[in-house]
Design an enzyme around this catalytic site. Structure first.
Site: not given
Ligand code: DX5
Ligand code: ZN
Length: 228
Positions: A9, A34, A36, A38, A67, A69, A138, A180
């Site tokens: 990540s 990966h 992320d 957010m 991913h 979020m 998760m 994850d």
């Protein structure tokens, strides 16, 4: 050795040298990056968006595993597809219409994945497993790197493994089972034994001095724990 995928990540990478960092983890044996995303709304943190995905796309040739979020989900999906994402996963609670979002990801040319927070029930899979390419469990609450693995995730992984295998027997479809949060060389074996085949690790890899040694140790731990 079982075919597992290691996905570092970038959240724990040195953002001042992001290009070098992703190149280094791929050279060290990473199978995917990966990524992320957010939004300071769905999760209490703010990270990176499609611009940064686009910037690292030409630097590496492994898949980029996005991913999300974020809430809402749909508006940002085509932008990540354009930015070179290969897999796009989202949290079902963050989408008004889960089936539509999965279709949107597929129509954008990416593989769709569904993400389950520690307290999100697996019932979301009842009517979606046949549509997704990846299920992401998760093992921390989303929002931050460097948190501690929540052991109950192992039970959930076992349950998803059963569902994926039952579905594969009926349809022949392969679905990745990713985990994850708090994954390290000392717990990855147990996580693999529970049935995961794809492992996100942020702080464990980017926080190590030697990326290759860490990834090798992770693969060895999985091989040791899953040897028949
Ligand atoms: C958490 C993120 C994770 C995180 C993992 O919200 O989705 O991908 O970066 O970091 P570690 O491996 O440090 O728990
Ligand atoms: Zn993640």
């Amino acid at each position: 050795m079982p075919a597992i995928l290691i996905a570092p990540s970038i959240l724990s990478a040195d953002f001042a040298r992001l290009g070098e960092e992703v190149r280094a983890v791929v050279a060290a044996g990473a199978d995917m990056i990966h990524f992320d995303v957010m939004d300071n709304h769905y999760v209490p943190n703010l990270s990176v968006g499609p611009l940064v995905c686009e910037a690292i796309r030409p630097v590496v040739d492994v898949p980029i595993d996005v991913h999300l979020m974020v809430r809402p989900v749909d508006r940002i999906v085509p932008e990540f597809a354009k930015a070179g994402a290969n897999i796009i996963s989202f949290h079902p609670e963050a989408s008004e219409h889960v089936d539509r979002t999965i279709g949107l990801i597929r129509d954008s040319g990416c593989k769709p994945g569904l993400v389950f927070n520690p307290a999100t029930p697996l019932s979301y899979l009842d009517h979606t497993l046949h549509l997704v390419d990846l299920v992401l469990i998760m093992s921390v609450n989303p929002g931050f790197g460097g948190q501690k693995f929540i052991p109950h995730a192992l039970e959930k992984i076992r349950e998803v493994r059963q569902r994926i295998d039952a579905n594969a027997q009926k349809t022949g479809r392969k679905v990745m089972l990713e985990v994850d949060g708090g994954v390290k060389a000392d717990n990855i074996g147990a996580i693999a034994a529970a049935g995961a085949d794809t492992f996100v690790a942020g702080s464990a890899i980017f926080g190590a001095d030697d990326y290759a040694a860490t990834i090798t140790a992770m693969r060895k731990a999985v091989a040791d724990a899953t040897r028949a």
